[in-house]
Every structure is written in structure tokens, then in C-alpha cells.
Design a protein around this motif. Structure first.
Motif, PDB file in Angstrom:
ATOM      1  N   UNK A 296      19.217   5.510   6.734  1.00  0.00           N
ATOM      2  CA  UNK A 296      20.085   5.564   7.906  1.00  0.00           C
ATOM      3  C   UNK A 296      20.745   4.211   8.176  1.00  0.00           C
ATOM      4  N   UNK A 297      20.020   3.131   7.893  1.00  0.00           N
ATOM      5  CA  UNK A 297      20.599   1.795   8.050  1.00  0.00           C
ATOM      6  C   UNK A 297      21.793   1.640   7.118  1.00  0.00           C
TER       7      UNK A 297
ATOM      8  N   UNK B 166       0.839  -1.207   0.000  1.00  0.00           N
ATOM      9  CA  UNK B 166       0.000   0.000   0.000  1.00  0.00           C
ATOM     10  C   UNK B 166       0.873   1.255   0.000  1.00  0.00           C
ATOM     11  N   UNK B 167       1.943   1.252   0.782  1.00  0.00           N
ATOM     12  CA  UNK B 167       2.839   2.402   0.810  1.00  0.00           C
ATOM     13  C   UNK B 167       3.444   2.644  -0.566  1.00  0.00           C
TER      14      UNK B 167
ATOM     15  N   UNK C 141      -4.496   8.377   3.359  1.00  0.00           N
ATOM     16  CA  UNK C 141      -3.412   8.488   2.375  1.00  0.00           C
ATOM     17  C   UNK C 141      -2.231   9.234   2.998  1.00  0.00           C
ATOM     18  N   UNK C 142      -2.541  10.304   3.713  1.00  0.00           N
ATOM     19  CA  UNK C 142      -1.491  11.086   4.366  1.00  0.00           C
ATOM     20  C   UNK C 142      -0.728  10.235   5.384  1.00  0.00           C
ATOM     21  N   UNK C 143      -1.437   9.451   6.181  1.00  0.00           N
ATOM     22  CA  UNK C 143      -0.797   8.611   7.199  1.00  0.00           C
ATOM     23  C   UNK C 143       0.075   7.532   6.555  1.00  0.00           C
TER      24      UNK C 143
ATOM     25  N   UNK D 167       5.457   5.585   4.960  1.00  0.00           N
ATOM     26  CA  UNK D 167       6.369   5.183   3.892  1.00  0.00           C
ATOM     27  C   UNK D 167       7.639   6.028   3.930  1.00  0.00           C
ATOM     28  N   UNK D 168       7.485   7.336   4.090  1.00  0.00           N
ATOM     29  CA  UNK D 168       8.653   8.222   4.150  1.00  0.00           C
ATOM     30  C   UNK D 168       9.518   7.879   5.363  1.00  0.00           C
ATOM     31  N   UNK D 169       8.896   7.527   6.465  1.00  0.00           N
ATOM     32  CA  UNK D 169       9.638   7.115   7.656  1.00  0.00           C
ATOM     33  C   UNK D 169      10.428   5.841   7.375  1.00  0.00           C
ATOM     34  N   UNK D 170       9.808   4.882   6.696  1.00  0.00           N
ATOM     35  CA  UNK D 170      10.504   3.635   6.350  1.00  0.00           C
ATOM     36  C   UNK D 170      11.682   3.909   5.419  1.00  0.00           C
ATOM     37  N   UNK D 171      11.497   4.798   4.467  1.00  0.00           N
ATOM     38  CA  UNK D 171      12.573   5.148   3.539  1.00  0.00           C
ATOM     39  C   UNK D 171      13.729   5.792   4.304  1.00  0.00           C
TER      40      UNK D 171
END
Length: 141
Positions: free
Chosen positions: A56-57, A12-13, A40-42, A47-51
Motif C-alpha cells: 500500500x505504501x 523471524x518473519x 508461528x501463526x501470529x 509478516x503478511x500485515x507488513x507485506x
């Protein structure tokens, strides 16, 4: 759609990111997917947080895999940081891939958020690769 099984994104993201990349607004994406604008915003924020976590990883892994690693404490000025990078590289026989002004800019950009008035405000880990690339990692996202 690209397979997401080997990524940090959900299907979905990825779907929402692809639609947004095509230029659709959040409202248009919501209408197309039969959901709300706030949903959609959430999903897009997640998704942006996961990216960002994936980015950073990679930074951390590149730092850990670097043959030259050292810690720089808070209160260190950027001039001292740049000097430390060159000193550690010289000791290891590695030529830094940046001239002094470019290294300063590279580090300053990598460490945005953990500096104040040209000094580090949190500890950082620095890694220098055999190719002379310099990685800086901090706990501050």
C-alpha cells in the motif's frame, strides 16, 4: 537467508515465510523452530500485515508521484470514474495504457472493498503516470 535490514520484515518473519514457502505446515515450522503453532501463526500474520502495508505504501507513492492527480468522491459510478481518468489524461496529453474495458477491470480490482453496486463508497486518489498507467489509492485497505 536474505538480509532483512532494509525491509519491513523481521528476521523471524522472513524465516517463517521462507519455511512456509517451502511447503511446511505451521505445525512443521513450529517443531523445526522449537515454538508453538500459535506463535508461528501470529508471526506469519504479522509478516503478511507488513507485506500488505509495504504494498500500500508503494501504491501511495506511485499515486503521489504521478504528474496527474485527482480525487474522486464517494457515490461516483465506475463509468464516471473511467470517464474522469480519460478526461484528466487528455487534458495532460497522456495516452492511457488501457482500453476502456481493461481500465474498468484494473480500477475495479484496485478498489475492491470500497465499492458497492458499481459505485465508490469512499473517496479515492487517482494518479496517472506519464506512461499512461493509472494508480488508485484509498484509505480502505
Amino acid at each position: 537467508m536474505v538480509a532483512v535490514e532494509s525491509t519491513t520484515l523481521t528476521a523471524r518473519q522472513l524465516e517463517i515465510l521462507e519455511l512456509r514457502e517451502q511447503g511446511l505446515t505451521q505445525q512443521e515450522v513450529a517443531e523445526r523452530l522449537g515454538t508453538t503453532n500459535s506463535n508461528v501463526s501470529a508471526v506469519e500474520r504479522a509478516a503478511q500485515s507488513n507485506v500488505e502495508k509495504a504494498r500500500r505504501t508503494l501504491e501511495l507513492v506511485r499515486t503521489v508521484r504521478s504528474p496527474v492527480q485527482f480525487t474522486v468522491e464517494p457515490g461516483t459510478s465506475f463509468d464516471e470514474l473511467v470517464n474522469a481518468v480519460y478526461e484528466h489524461a487528455d487534458e495532460a496529453g497522456i495516452k492511457i495504457d488501457y482500453c476502456r474495458p481493461k481500465l474498468y477491470t484494473h480500477l475495479y480490482g484496485s478498489l475492491d472493498g470500497c465499492t458497492k453496486q458499481n459505485e465508490l463508497t469512499s473517496p479515492i486518489e487517482v494518479g496517472i503516470t506519464n506512461d499512461g498507467d493509472v494508480q488508485a489509492f484509498t484509505d480502505t485497505p
